[in-house]
Each structure stands twice: as structure tokens, then as C-alpha cells.
Design an enzyme around this catalytic site. Structure first.
Site, short mmCIF file in Angstrom:
data_model
loop_
_atom_site.label_atom_id
_atom_site.label_comp_id
_atom_site.label_asym_id
_atom_site.label_seq_id
_atom_site.Cartn_x
_atom_site.Cartn_y
_atom_site.Cartn_z
N SER A 104 45.72 -69.20 -44.51
CA SER A 104 46.16 -68.44 -42.92
C SER A 104 45.82 -67.00 -43.16
O SER A 104 45.92 -66.45 -43.71
CB SER A 104 47.32 -69.19 -43.28
N GLY A 125 58.79 -60.41 -27.77
CA GLY A 125 60.14 -60.93 -27.10
C GLY A 125 59.93 -62.16 -26.67
O GLY A 125 61.06 -62.76 -26.90
N CYS A 152 43.98 -73.83 -33.25
CA CYS A 152 44.27 -72.83 -32.67
C CYS A 152 42.87 -71.62 -33.35
O CYS A 152 42.29 -70.80 -33.00
CB CYS A 152 45.41 -71.96 -32.43
N ASN A 153 43.23 -71.16 -34.84
CA ASN A 153 42.71 -69.97 -35.75
C ASN A 153 41.41 -71.06 -36.06
O ASN A 153 40.75 -70.67 -37.32
CB ASN A 153 43.60 -70.01 -37.04
N ARG A 154 41.54 -72.72 -36.05
CA ARG A 154 39.95 -73.04 -37.36
C ARG A 154 39.42 -74.70 -36.33
O ARG A 154 40.00 -74.91 -36.12
CB ARG A 154 40.82 -72.80 -38.50
#
Length: 460
Positions: free
Chosen positions: A100, A185, A49-51
Site C-alpha cells: 500500500s 481539512g 483507487c490505487n491498483r
């Protein structure tokens, strides 16, 4: 020279939507497209999701990766292009959790394992990338075993759960009420669901959202208007709605404590606050707010940054060992080919000797075995010192010497390219492409004939 190159699109330069737009199709499609490029010998794709990261082994790395970036429609201002040494260091840092968003997180190591295994199963990796990724996975494990880089809570949500565990000495058998099913939450609820708690209740203004989360986690959904009735049974209440008014008032807590002797832990992770501050004055009530949790989170981040220095030292040590390993591999390839050529000569000459002797005498198994042992011993003794010298040259990085030896003995004649054309590309061309198959066969035959002529010329 054929080495590793990579292109990296990550959260450091790109927004989520930019990363998503740079990713077209499925993993199989991208791997197949990459691997069938004329100048790509090996490849691995990492997508989280980040790379989005692409690693290739190619003699024309820069042009190959630039063309793929253009094909993906990704702007070069969000891409980092790395050469061999930079790619190795980045990959080891990535596996160690240093690249990260949350330093030291564990998820990335599992993702690297899975995506590397996927590429390996697809047949797009070889000796060079296998060595790099196996080393990265090993280093990721070592960093987590030898440092505390993945210890402690760095998010407000995880800090809330850890705080509750510390106060009660564990959450086994406890009943927890989570108020608010927003991002934090949900994270809190998921972290709690992994603990051995008695029950988890999810309250939210939108009841349907509470039902969805409760169903996913095996908990119970509660309407926001009904939380008063659930407070007496709760051991821990974590609230994070972001409402402009108090969700839990002093009067509500006093009512919940009526006839109760056990402790009630209230954790307010909302801004503005959800719980009236004066409840902290009540007996058997402990109130913690977001400021308490932020202190825990910041302390952990500081600790992880210190541990990151230890991780950096491990990475530098492992990169040095990895480079030695690559150098040895090159020497081993040359040595293996040298032995193969000499052993071919040994076998041929031994057979000639056996045939000549057989013309005059009866040659039995013992005589044949003696000749075999003799020629075997001669070869090994002749090649022992050259083998030692080649390995020493490789470890010292004497590429020129290795190249000279390779040319003199015809040990590497664009071998990787021939193997790729002969095996991988030809075998993986889609059925029905008869013309392409014929073309590949013809190209391969021409190149192999050239290699044979070159060997013959050298031997003459």
C-alpha cells in the site's frame, strides 16, 4: 502446468489517469470476458483507487495476460507480470498492507475480501484461487494481530486527531472547530466525526463547500468571517487553509479566552502557518504546528517499517505452508480419483459375487453386508500405503513421480479442461447461441470418447 499468474497495475508505476484508462467497463464485464477465454480456468479481479490486478489460473498464462493487457489498452511499461510463486507472494504482501501507499493500512484487506467474494459468487474461482485468497485473507489478519504495522498515525491529518485525543485524554464531549475544507481539512473532519465529540464546526472561505462537508458529517457550517464568534465555545481548533496570512491572531485568541478557564488546543497544519505563534505564550493555550505532527508521523512510519520486517517473516512462513497445501491438494486429487476408480471396480465385483452366490444360495442382508465390508477393507488396505507414498511425494515436490502415477492409472487426462468445457462454459453461454452450444457439445463428446478409449487401452 496449470498455475496462478497475475498482472498488476498499481501506484508504483502508473499514474491515476493511466490506471483509469486501463479500466474499461464494469467488473461483471471484465470477469465474464476473462472467464470465457478458452485457456482461463479461474480468475479474480481486484480494483481499487490505487491498483488494478488480474489473477488467472491458466496453462498459457503469459500469452493470456499479454493479450488482455493489449485489449485493455494498457502500456506494458506500467504493468508487472507475475508467475505462480511471485503472484502468491505479492498477494500475501498486498493483504498484509506491505504494497500500500501507506504501509500497513487496513482498507486493502477489506477490499480483497469483498472483491474475492464477488468473483466467487460470480462462479469464476475454483480450488486454486480459493486456496490462495483464503490464505491471503488469513495472513492479512495474522499480520495485523501479531504486529503493530497498522498502529499509529502516518498522515498529518490523522496525527492531528490523535494528538488532540492524547492531550485531552479523549475527545468525548468536546467541541471542535476545523478551519479549511481542503484535502487535509476534510480528512481531519472525517476522522473527528468518528469520535464521540459534542459538535464539529466546519469553516471555509467557500461557504458552500463547508455546508457540503458539514452535512455529510452531521456538523455545522461556519462562514470564515464568523469564526471569531465560535472560538469561545471550541475546545480544539484545527486550522489548515494555506492562506498567505494568519487566520487566527493573538488578539482573536485573547478575546476568546476572556472569562474562560478551560484549556484551548490549537493545531496548525497549514503551510504557511494559519495561527500566530505568540498565542503559545497565553495561559490555558496549547499550540501545536505541522512540525510537531510531522515528528509523530515520521515516528510512526519508522515503527511501521520495523514492523514490516516481522510481517515479511510471517509471509515467508505462510508461503511455505501454502506451497505444501498446494502440493497436498495435487496428491489428494490423484488419491481421490484412484479411490474412485478402485471403488467402482469393488462395487461391480461385489455385485457379481452376490449374483453368483444368489444362483446357488439364498443371500440375505448379513451375507451382503459381509461381502461389502470385506471388499471395502481389501481396497482400503491395498491403497493405504500408496496413499501415504503419494502424499509424501507431493510434500517433497516430486512432480515427476506424481505425473508417472497419474499416467499409469489414467487419473488426470486434461480433467480441468474437460470440466471447464462441460460445466462452466457450456452453462454460461448466452441464450440464442445454438451453434456455439452445439460446437461445445461436439468438442466435449469427442474428447470424452478419446478419454474412454485411452482408459480401455490401458485396462486391456
Amino acid at each position: 502446468m496449470t498455475e496462478i499468474s497475475s498482472m498488476v497495475i498499481s501506484h508504483k508505476k502508473a499514474k491515476i489517469e493511466e490506471m483509469e484508462s486501463a479500466w474499461h467497463g464494469d467488473l461483471d464485464g471484465l470477469l465474464n470476458n476473462l472467464y470465457h477465454h478458452e485457456y482461463v480456468y479461474e480468475c479474480v479481479v481486484l480494483k481499487t483507487c490505487n491498483r488494478v490486478e488480474i489473477y488467472v489460473v491458466s496453462p498459457k498464462s503469459s500469452s493470456v495476460l499479454f493479450s488482455f493487457a493489449k485489449e485493455m489498452g494498457a502500456s506494458t511499461h506500467i504493468i508487472d507480470f507475475y508467475g505462480h510463486d511471485e503472484s502468491l507472494e505479492h498477494l500475501l504482501r498486498l493483504a498484509g498492507g506491505l504494497e500500500s501507499m501507506i504501509v500497513g493500512e487496513d482498507q486493502i484487506l477489506g477490499q480483497i475480501k469483498d472483491l474475492y467474494a464477488y468473483s466467487k459468487k460470480a462462479g469464476t474461482t475454483g480450488k486454486i484461487l480459493d486456496t490462495a485468497f483464503e490464505k491471503a485473507i488469513q495472513v492479512g489478519k495474522r499480520i495485523r494481530n501479531e504486529t503493530r504495522i497498522n498502529k499509529g498515525s502516518v498522515s498529518i491529518g490523522s496525527a492531528a486527531v490523535d494528538l488532540a485525543e492524547d492531550i485531552f485524554g479523549g475527545l468525548t464531549g468536546k467541541s471542535v472547530l476545523v478551519i479549511g475544507a481542503g484535502e487535509i481539512g476534510v480528512l481531519v473532519a472525517k476522522a473527528l466525526a468518528e469520535k464521540d465529540i459534542e459538535a464539529i464546526y466546519i469553516a471555509n472561505r467557500t461557504f458552500k463547500k463547508a455546508e457540503e462537508i458539514a452535512y455529510e458529517l452531521g456538523g455545522y457550517a461556519v462562514r470564515l468571517d464568523d469564526i471569531r464568534g465560535h472560538l469561545p465555545d471550541a475546545d480544539v481548533v484545527i486550522s489548515g487553509t494555506g492562506a498567505p496570512h494568519y487566520i487566527l491572531t493573538r488578539e482573536m485568541i485573547e478575546e476568546a479566552l476572556d472569562g474562560r478557564e478551560r484549556k484551548l488546543l490549537l493545531i496548525d497544519i497549514a503551510n504557511p502557518r494559519d495561527i500566530e505563534e505568540s498565542v503559545a505564550e497565553l495561559e490555558n493555550v496549547e499550540l501545536c504546528n505541522i512540525d510537531n505532527l510531522r515528528v509523530i508521523s515520521e515516528r510512526t512510519l519508522k515503527m511501521r517499517k520495523e514492523e514490516a520486517k516481522k510481517a515479511e517473516a510471517i509471509i515467508q512462513e505462510e508461503i511455505r505452508l501454502l506451497n505444501i497445501q498446494y502440493k497436498r491438494q495435487k496428491a489428494d486429487r490423484l488419491i481421490s480419483e484412484l479411490y474412485r476408480q478402485v471403488y467402482d471396480v469393488r462395487v461391480r465385483e461385489r455385485e457379481k459375487a452376490v449374483n453368483r452366490l444368489s444362483a446357488y444360495h439364498t443371500i440375505g442382508e448379513i451375507e451382503t453386508e459381509v461381502l461389502d465390508d470385506l471388499t471395502h477393507s481389501i481396497v482400503n488396505k491395498i491403497l493405504a500405503e500408496p496413499t501415504k507414498v503419494l502424499r509424501q511425494a507431493a510434500e517433497l515436490g516430486n512432480e515427476e513421480f506424481l505425473d508417472v502415477v497419474s499416467r499409469v492409472f489414467c487419473l488426470e487426462k486434461d480433467k480441468a479442461k474437460l470440466e471447464k468445457i462441460n460445466q462452466a462454459k457450456f452453462e454460461q453461454i448466452e441464450p440464442g447461441c445454438a451453434k456455439e452450444q452445439a460446437a461445445v457439445k461436439e468438442q466435449t463428446a469427442v474428447k470424452e470418447q478419446a478419454v474412454v478409449k485411452e482408459q480401455a487401452a490401458v485396462k486391456d
